[in-house]
Design an enzyme around this catalytic site. Structure first.
Site, PDB file in Angstrom:
ATOM      1  CG  LEU A  46      15.511  48.378 -38.906  1.00 59.63           C
ATOM      2  CD1 LEU A  46      16.621  47.680 -39.671  1.00 59.63           C
ATOM      3  CD2 LEU A  46      15.285  49.774 -39.471  1.00 59.63           C
ATOM      4  CG  ASP A  47      16.670  43.249 -34.850  1.00 57.20           C
ATOM      5  OD1 ASP A  47      15.612  42.672 -35.154  1.00 57.20           O
ATOM      6  OD2 ASP A  47      17.786  42.694 -34.870  1.00 57.20           O
ATOM      7  N   PRO A  48      14.686  46.699 -32.867  1.00 55.14           N
ATOM      8  CG  PRO A  48      13.278  46.230 -31.059  1.00 55.14           C
ATOM      9  CD  PRO A  48      14.025  45.564 -32.175  1.00 55.14           C
TER      10      PRO A  48
END
Length: 240
Positions: A46-48
């Site tokens: 899950l991207d920042p």
């Protein structure tokens, strides 16, 4: 003899509600430290710039991560109309601008074309490997390259909010490998507009959802109260 891993033999799943600004690897490290676990991993990056469900496996649960690779996922995201960026999110460099603001009716009419098995090209700023290098590294270095489209499945897509003419919120349920930013990019193109993802939240990964998720603050409080086990889900959860 091999070197023993430090930490305790704690096994189970943590359904973390990952905060904005934190990478998946950073989140796994934080949870592993809190539990003093000897082994940890996650089921789906899950991207920042995204928040929400990040299933983290501890101990024996890491052996069940593979079962989560095929799990259905759900996302809620917001498209901001008017500006497109090279990364299709709010941190990218502007590459297009338009006064076109698609109506809710137009968005709803366009969404069915993206439901079912479709061909989707990953965004240039992604972790896809190109000749052994990450696409996002090549994109940042200004290297020209092409990414091949691939089949992915979107089970459903619906408009769930439209707070103003500049924004529309969409909720989707997907199979593996779907890039929300690619969907936003392609939807904007289909509507003759410019746009980017301004907010993204993952709601579900298989049996893990926001309903059974916990925050890092909550886990920290449990650890301080010597009640860390209350934040763990059974190893078999991934098999449900």
């Amino acid at each position: 003899m091999g070197r023993r891993k430090s930490g305790q033999a704690i096994s189970g799943w943590v359904c973390l509600d990952k905060p904005l600004g934190m990478g998946s690897t950073q989140a796994v490290s934080a949870v592993r430290r809190l539990f003093d676990a000897n082994k940890a991993g996650h089921a789906g990056t899950l991207d920042p710039l995204a928040s929400g469900v990040l299933p983290i496996a501890l101990g024996e649960a890491t052996k069940t991560v593979a079962f989560m690779m095929e799990a259905r996922k759900a996302y809620r995201f917001t498209i901001e109309w008017g500006v497109s960026t090279d990364s299709v999110d709010k941190e990218g460099a502007e590459i297009g601008r338009s006064d076109v603001r698609p109506s809710v009716e137009q968005v709803r009419a366009a969404l069915p074309a993206f439901v079912g098995e479709i061909q989707q090209t990953p965004p240039r700023f992604s972790a896809i490997k190109v000749d052994g290098q990450r696409a996002y590294d090549l994109a940042r270095d200004g290297v020209e390259f092409e990414l091949a489209s691939r089949p992915v499945t979107i089970h459903s897509a619906e408009v769930t909010d439209a707070p103003d003419v500049d924004h529309v919120e969409i909720t989707i349920h997907t199979g593996k490998g779907v890039y929300v930013r690619s969907l936003a990019r392609d939807l904007a193109l289909a509507l003759g507009a410019e746009g980017h993802v301004s907010a993204l939240r993952r709601l579900r990964v298989g049996p893990f959802s926001t309903e059974n998720s916990v925050t890092l603050d909550f886990l920290t409080d449990l650890v301080h109260r010597s009640a860390a086990s209350e934040g763990l889900l059974p190893v078999a959860t991934a098999l449900d």
